[in-house]
Design an enzyme around this catalytic site. Structure first.
Site, PDB file in Angstrom:
ATOM      1  N   SER A  86      -1.328  -4.764   0.067  1.00 11.13           N
ATOM      2  CA  SER A  86      -0.585  -4.341   1.250  1.00 11.13           C
ATOM      3  C   SER A  86       0.084  -2.999   0.997  1.00 11.13           C
ATOM      4  O   SER A  86       0.389  -2.652  -0.148  1.00 11.13           O
ATOM      5  CB  SER A  86       0.495  -5.370   1.568  1.00 11.13           C
ATOM      6  OG  SER A  86       1.396  -5.421   0.479  1.00 11.13           O
ATOM      7  N   LYS A  87       0.308  -2.287   2.070  1.00  8.28           N
ATOM      8  CA  LYS A  87       0.813  -0.922   1.928  1.00  8.28           C
ATOM      9  C   LYS A  87       2.238  -0.846   1.391  1.00  8.28           C
ATOM     10  O   LYS A  87       2.663   0.189   0.924  1.00  8.28           O
ATOM     11  CB  LYS A  87       0.669  -0.145   3.232  1.00  8.28           C
ATOM     12  CG  LYS A  87       1.390  -0.727   4.384  1.00  8.28           C
ATOM     13  CD  LYS A  87       1.078   0.098   5.638  1.00  8.28           C
ATOM     14  CE  LYS A  87       1.578  -0.598   6.872  1.00  8.28           C
ATOM     15  NZ  LYS A  87       0.711  -0.492   8.025  1.00  8.28           N
ATOM     16  N   ARG A  88       2.965  -1.948   1.472  1.00  2.00           N
ATOM     17  CA  ARG A  88       4.311  -1.912   0.896  1.00  2.00           C
ATOM     18  C   ARG A  88       4.289  -1.906  -0.619  1.00  2.00           C
ATOM     19  O   ARG A  88       5.229  -1.475  -1.267  1.00  2.00           O
ATOM     20  CB  ARG A  88       5.119  -3.121   1.343  1.00  2.00           C
ATOM     21  CG  ARG A  88       5.657  -2.888   2.702  1.00  2.00           C
ATOM     22  CD  ARG A  88       6.182  -4.158   3.284  1.00  2.00           C
ATOM     23  NE  ARG A  88       6.245  -3.946   4.722  1.00  2.00           N
ATOM     24  CZ  ARG A  88       7.339  -3.974   5.419  1.00  2.00           C
ATOM     25  NH1 ARG A  88       8.475  -4.237   4.831  1.00  2.00           N
ATOM     26  NH2 ARG A  88       7.329  -3.757   6.702  1.00  2.00           N
ATOM     27  N   ASP A  94       3.574   5.372   9.661  1.00  3.24           N
ATOM     28  CA  ASP A  94       2.302   4.643   9.548  1.00  3.24           C
ATOM     29  C   ASP A  94       1.525   4.616  10.856  1.00  3.24           C
ATOM     30  O   ASP A  94       0.309   4.563  10.865  1.00  3.24           O
ATOM     31  CB  ASP A  94       2.577   3.179   9.144  1.00  3.24           C
ATOM     32  CG  ASP A  94       2.660   3.043   7.643  1.00  3.24           C
ATOM     33  OD1 ASP A  94       2.147   3.934   6.948  1.00  3.24           O
ATOM     34  OD2 ASP A  94       3.228   2.047   7.175  1.00  3.24           O
TER      35      ASP A  94
END
Ligand code: GLU
Length: 480
Positions: free
Chosen positions: A251-253, A407
């Site tokens: 995930s992008k986090r 984003d």
């Protein structure tokens, strides 16, 4: 004839997961002299955007992923964009309606909300209760007469099991009682993923569906659709998902997931492909460094391991280093001039600092932050990141919120980032300077820089986001 495909949805930045699945499909097609199809799955009209589609295709091309059929190159099974295939899906929906494998559902969203609420209260799995499955011909006729909006649902058998063989896992089976009467056609006449995906895979003569593991729960629905149409299903291969270090789905986090990040940061395409190949598969001789051609020569499903592969950017950087060191110095300069130090980019940087530079040698001092990866925040910078009267936690949350907003933008340019920052200030009820200063420091590492919006444009979306995330991490540490 082997025919494989990928079906990316153009709803965001080009994702490493897409490249990973595309790579395995391409390899398999090449190894068997088959064809690899790119199909754009853009039936979700609210989230799909042509900019994202263009970006996905150019990122894949940059990596050296080549398809034989697709929206840009055409082919005998087009159109290759689902949004252009509406009549095909409606025609196929008709078939299921007339052979009794699908039914019209006239339930209002209020009723469905109510149903979900009750299911939650009773602590049972949510799903459609089959209310409209049992309408009489008369009731249906009345609804049609009254033009009640409806969706089309798949009539899933209430009992028994639906099984399929996954090439990597063997037999997988699902109780039909657990499978929802899936919506196939929405009330606006657009197909859902399930209908469009199955109809296209059949009409495009796909022989092997190689996709990420997360789709495995959709497969029984797809099997039921193949049965309902009387079609032969393809071979199923569900690839292990890429994971964060904590084993959650990538995930992008927790990891940069956009291919644009890797391009901007100066990773080389063969290193990225090599690394992605290693995520699911190993070479028979255990070698870690290999090229796409080596993979084509040696690929087999038996060497795919199902343990969740952890995407580790440090390992990718190590591998990239090996590729970089193989370059001649001249080739390295070519790579630098290809992107980070391209003439076009240098001109943009020069425009921003010309005012401040008296001798050319001063250039670097004023502009290093445009070329560096992460920035370091000294005490002065950290101090400037915290406007008076705001807590560290507040600033951290605000910068985190800004990452989410960024984003959603296909790119960062001076106009949209100014609008975004001003709108954000307004929604927070903050003064512009309370937001602009921490953002400036976060993305540049310093409080005296060329104009903010222009600088953010030149830094680009990926560097801005990455540094904002970096600042968020630093601030989080300060909180505790
Ligand atoms: N549109 C789906 C995706 O975004 C395709 C899944 C599949 O390959 O069936 O990944």
């Amino acid at each position: 004839m082997v025919r494989v495909r990928i079906g990316p949805s153009p709803t965001g930045d080009p994702h490493v997961g897409t490249a990973y699945i595309a790579l395995f499909n391409m390899i398999y097609a090449r190894q068997h002299g088959g064809q690899f199809v790119l199909r754009i799955e853009d039936t979700d009209q609210t989230r799909s955007r042509p900019e994202w589609e263009g970006m996905i295709m150019s990122a894949l091309k940059w990596l050296g992923i080549q398809w034989d059929e697709g929206p840009d190159v055409g082919g005998p099974h087009g159109p290759y964009r689902q949004s252009e295939r509406g009549p095909i899906y409606r025609e196929h929906a008709e078939i299921l309606l007339s052979n009794g494998r699908a039914y019209r559902c006239f339930c209002t969203s209020d009723r469905l909300d109510q149903l979900r609420k009750q299911q939650r209260q009773r602590n049972v799995a949510s799903g459609y209760d089959g209310h409209c499955r049992h309408l009489t011909d008369e009731e249906i006729a009345q609804h049609i007469q009254a033009e009640t909006p409806f969706v089309l649902r798949l009539k899933v058998p209430n009992e028994g099991v639906t099984k399929f063989v996954d090439r990597l896992r063997g037999e997988v089976s699902f109780d039909n009682g657990q499978i929802d009467d899936q919506v196939l056609l929405k009330s606006d006449g657009m197909p859902t993923y399930h209908l469009a995906n199955v109809v296209d895979d059949h009409l495009m003569e796909i022989t092997h569906v190689m996709r990420a593991e997360e789709w495995i729960t959709s497969t029984p629905k797809h099997i039921l659709l193949y049965e309902a149409f009387g079609w032969e299903p393809p071979v199923w291969i569900h690839m292990p998902l890429l994971r964060n270090a904590d084993k959650s789905k990538i995930s992008k986090r927790k990891n940069p997931v956009s291919l644009n990040y890797y391009k901007d940061a100066g990773f080389l395409p063969p290193a990225i492909l090599n690394y992605l190949a290693m995520m699911g598969w190993t070479m028979p001789d255990g070698r870690e460094k290999f090229l796409v051609d080596d993979m084509v020569a040696n690929f087999s499903f038996d060497r795919i391991s199902l343990g969740g592969p952890v995407f580790d950017i440090a390992k990718l950087s190590w591998l990239n280093g090996l590729y970089l060191r193989e370059c001649t110095p001249e080739q390295m300069v070519e790579h630098l001039r290809g992107h980070l130090f391209s003439d076009a980019r240098l001109v943009e940087v020069a425009k921003l600092v010309q005012e401040r530079v008296d001798k050319l040698e001063d250039f670097m001092e004023h502009t290093a932050f445009f070329f560096n990866g992460d920035v370091r925040y000294d005490d002065d910078a950290l101090h400037a990141m915290q406007p008076k009267g705001r807590t560290v936690k507040e600033i951290r949350e605000v910068l985190e919120g800004l990452c989410e907003r960024i984003d959603m933008l296909a790119e960062v340019n001076r106009t949209n980032i100014e609008q975004e920052l001003r709108a954000y200030c307004e929604s927070l009820g903050w003064k512009t300077k309370e937001l602009f200063m921490p953002v400036r420091v976060a993305v540049t590492g310093s409080k005296a820089t060329p104009p903010l919006f222009e600088s953010m444009e030149v830094l680009g979306k990926e560097r801005c986001r990455r540094r904002l995330r970096g600042a968020v991490a630093v601030l989080r540490n300060l909180e505790s």
